[in-house]
Design an enzyme around this catalytic site. Sequence first.
Site, PDB file in Angstrom:
ATOM      1  N   GLY A 163       9.026  65.784  45.672  1.00 24.17           N
ATOM      2  CA  GLY A 163      10.263  66.285  46.099  1.00 24.17           C
ATOM      3  C   GLY A 163      10.244  66.118  47.518  1.00 24.17           C
ATOM      4  N   THR A 164       9.168  65.700  48.360  1.00 23.60           N
ATOM      5  CA  THR A 164       9.056  65.601  49.767  1.00 23.60           C
ATOM      6  C   THR A 164      10.501  64.995  50.325  1.00 23.60           C
ATOM      7  OG1 THR A 164       7.869  64.053  49.962  1.00 23.60           O
ATOM      8  CG2 THR A 164       6.687  66.108  49.969  1.00 23.60           C
ATOM      9  N   GLY A 165      10.786  63.918  49.867  1.00 26.82           N
ATOM     10  CA  GLY A 165      11.981  63.021  50.250  1.00 26.82           C
ATOM     11  C   GLY A 165      13.087  63.696  50.058  1.00 26.82           C
ATOM     12  N   CYS A 166      13.530  64.486  48.900  1.00 26.22           N
ATOM     13  CA  CYS A 166      14.547  65.056  48.798  1.00 26.22           C
ATOM     14  C   CYS A 166      14.699  66.334  49.506  1.00 26.22           C
ATOM     15  CB  CYS A 166      14.644  65.487  47.183  1.00 26.22           C
ATOM     16  SG  CYS A 166      14.408  64.247  45.852  1.00 26.22           S
ATOM     17  N   THR A 199       3.134  67.040  46.829  1.00 24.04           N
ATOM     18  CA  THR A 199       4.180  66.703  47.313  1.00 24.04           C
ATOM     19  C   THR A 199       5.281  65.937  46.759  1.00 24.04           C
ATOM     20  OG1 THR A 199       3.094  64.444  47.236  1.00 24.04           O
ATOM     21  CG2 THR A 199       2.297  65.692  49.450  1.00 24.04           C
ATOM     22  N   LYS A 243      10.638  56.785  57.270  1.00 27.47           N
ATOM     23  CA  LYS A 243       9.430  57.772  57.036  1.00 27.47           C
ATOM     24  C   LYS A 243       8.267  57.412  56.826  1.00 27.47           C
ATOM     25  CE  LYS A 243      11.905  59.505  53.398  1.00 27.47           C
ATOM     26  NZ  LYS A 243      12.305  59.909  52.240  1.00 27.47           N
TER      27      LYS A 243
END
Length: 266
Positions: free
Chosen positions: A210-213, A208, A176
């Site tokens: 929690g974007t990865g989760c 932003t 990412k």
Amino acid sequence: MAGLAKAMTIAGSDSGGGAGIQADLKTFHQLGVYGTSAITAITAQNTKGVAGVYPLPTEAVSQQMNEVLSDIGTDAAKTGMLFHAEIIEEVAKQIRHFEVTKLVIDPVMIAKGGAKLLQDEAITALRNHLLPLAEVITPNLPEAAYMTGLLIETPEQMREAAKVIHQMGPRHVMMKGGHLQDDAIVDILFDGRDFYEFAHKRIHTRHTHGTGCTFSAALTAELAKGTSLVHAVERANRFIIEAIKTAPQIGGGHGPTNHWAVIDYM
């Protein structure tokens, strides 16, 4: 409803609701998948940071997984915050036992505020026990740098890191690119032979959390429904982009994305 796809999240709880188990279950629901969970740790946090991390006993994680998978089963699963080596080893044991083949690993290591969410010795357990079971791992650039020891500041360096991580065992590596210092973000998927690039414009916002989760949960949901990996990445990217664009502006720090986001499947 008999054919409803199922997805499981094995991760930490976020008391603020923007990341972790809460974000995963919201995302599963929004994308039409029945979500189940195994909580690995409880965090005390809000949009401004993590105040405390309280890991659950490994036995509790194991029993949650066993009870869900032996009865409900799952079409895909994802891991998030696993915190220490013993939990990682037990999660890997359960994944093997129940033959979960569509496994997405989000290698949650450090919170946005700097709190450590994965102990140093756990990275070895991740490599040895969990990565060889993964369909795809979804590191951001700091996580990939931590895993490989490489400097990653350009798309070319992302490709080199993806090759190194692929050698650790996952079938695919999804790099990412949100931490690139550019308005044009490039995400890169590597399958061991070919690279696939997904480009989009940066959205300038502090909301932003929690974007990865959320991205990895969307990817897991799509895999659970039988979507091919490349198309699953495309759909997960569309979901997280829309979720960031329409973030609800909650809290005084890094607010959550919008888990009610709607995407066009055409």
